[in-house]
Design a protein around this motif. Sequence first.
Motif, PDB file in Angstrom:
ATOM      1  N   VAL A 224      -6.694  -2.944   1.835  1.00  0.00           N
ATOM      2  CA  VAL A 224      -6.528  -3.288   3.246  1.00  0.00           C
ATOM      3  C   VAL A 224      -7.524  -4.352   3.679  1.00  0.00           C
ATOM      4  N   GLU A 225      -8.805  -4.140   3.389  1.00  0.00           N
ATOM      5  CA  GLU A 225      -9.833  -5.066   3.866  1.00  0.00           C
ATOM      6  C   GLU A 225     -10.134  -6.199   2.897  1.00  0.00           C
ATOM      7  N   SER A 229      -4.643 -12.480   0.888  1.00  0.00           N
ATOM      8  CA  SER A 229      -3.397 -13.151   1.261  1.00  0.00           C
ATOM      9  C   SER A 229      -2.430 -12.175   1.911  1.00  0.00           C
ATOM     10  N   TRP A 230      -2.089 -12.432   3.181  1.00  0.00           N
ATOM     11  CA  TRP A 230      -1.138 -11.608   3.917  1.00  0.00           C
ATOM     12  C   TRP A 230      -1.481 -10.119   3.863  1.00  0.00           C
ATOM     13  N   HIS A 231      -2.767  -9.810   3.909  1.00  0.00           N
ATOM     14  CA  HIS A 231      -3.166  -8.408   3.947  1.00  0.00           C
ATOM     15  C   HIS A 231      -2.887  -7.847   5.339  1.00  0.00           C
ATOM     16  N   PRO A 232      -2.736  -6.535   5.478  1.00  0.00           N
ATOM     17  CA  PRO A 232      -2.410  -5.976   6.792  1.00  0.00           C
ATOM     18  C   PRO A 232      -3.600  -6.024   7.745  1.00  0.00           C
ATOM     19  N   LEU A 346       5.697   0.883   1.687  1.00  0.00           N
ATOM     20  CA  LEU A 346       4.810   0.768   0.537  1.00  0.00           C
ATOM     21  C   LEU A 346       3.361   0.940   0.981  1.00  0.00           C
ATOM     22  N   PRO A 347       2.547   1.561   0.133  1.00  0.00           N
ATOM     23  CA  PRO A 347       1.175   1.890   0.550  1.00  0.00           C
ATOM     24  C   PRO A 347       0.221   0.703   0.446  1.00  0.00           C
ATOM     25  N   TRP A 348      -0.825   0.780   1.251  1.00  0.00           N
ATOM     26  CA  TRP A 348      -2.010  -0.052   1.111  1.00  0.00           C
ATOM     27  C   TRP A 348      -3.195   0.897   0.953  1.00  0.00           C
TER      28      TRP A 348
END
Length: 454
Positions: A224-225, A229-232, A346-348
């Motif tokens: 996540v952190e 690139s295009w992370h939530p 889908l998980p992060w």
Amino acid sequence: MATWVLSECGLKPLPPTFPRPRTGIVNSNSNPSKVGFLCTKINGVFSDPKFHSRRSFTSSSFRDRNFGLRVSAPLRVTPIEEEEVKKEVKINGAAVENEVGEFDHGAPPPFNLADIRAAIPKHCWVKDPWKSMSYVVRDVIVVLGLAAGAAYLNNWLVWPLYWAAQGTMFWALFVLGHDCGHGSFSNNPKLNSVVGHLLHSSILVPYHGWRISHRTHHQNHGHVENDESWHPLSEKIFRSLDTITRTLRFTVPFPLLAYPVYLFSRSPGKTGSHFHPDSDLFVPNERKDIITSTACWSAMVAILVGLGFVMGPIPLLKLYGVPYVLFVMWLDLVTYLHHHGHEDKLPWYRGKEWSYLRGGLTTLDRDYGWINNIHHDIGTHVIHHLFPQIPHYNLVEATEAAKPVLGRYYKEPKKSAPLPFHLIGDLVRSLRRDHYVSDTGDVVYYQTDPDLSE
């Protein structure tokens, strides 16, 4: 009914971990006399058919034999159809269902990176610089040919076709430079650097700046952190965005124009620039690389400015400007959809739940139809993310070899028409649904802001 049948046969229960008999199906609604695969009713008594084939039993002879000492059966005999379904939700013997019986993409996989690597043929890892250069020559010839043809014809019926084709070819040049950045172009770092700079500078990408940030993306994919690139966005960062920024980020076509902005200022919640040697993206010993790439990028800008004076701004816009914009749209579309837009959530990951393997398994392959070959099979993204050193021309074979190991952790891409217009729908649906993730938790999923989903 199954318990009664077993007791009539004189069979003792066995723990359910023992293999099930596969000779038929127990139907609890059936007449006991029809359950012939466990025992056959002879003279009012149920007997095992394999013994019945050898000799006839009377009720007294059946009772004289102590089957309880020799024959066992599970407490419940599962119907074959049900057993086959259960097999589908297991991979290498490990259960990956969630509470409601669906495949759990966030469950730790029952295989490791070495298992996937071992399944990929050895020749897939071999880098052929001559073959790689042949793709460069091919693409450069096409780019120059398209530009010469469009300039010669100079017809408004031709220009839109040229823009679409040339924008796609700029994207193909980027992918080859991308291979240089990963070292999958060749085993020669100097060759990779020279070719990478020429290709990326020609389309206004700072080669080393991008290469280093992209390496960070691969090393932290699915985090996540730490992903690049295009992370939530976390909910806290999402809520902190002003209304205009929040709306533009999730409204087509603006996300498809994000790449130049990202090069200068990165993503919300992160600071730094791909052009500045003292950026948070880089460590001190990378300073010279960043200066070199920024100088090459600046030289390309100067060339374009000079061409603008020589040929005029409008011809330059038609020959280079519009294709560049379409290249940016290709880049943002592909990089976004390789990490978003699947029909399943889908998980992060964060913390101890994240691993290189689990993060890589959240990536998605995409089918681009006729474009697959043009942009060098970049759609085979899962194996590329796990093993970026594999050359692009071996990724399809490597993916096919790895599928039996990946099982359902591999999300089969939707088959494309000759042109991948279906991906626009996937993009729009994701932008309406995937807005932010929780500020807490080590396995998180995208949540939706109702104000943006309308």
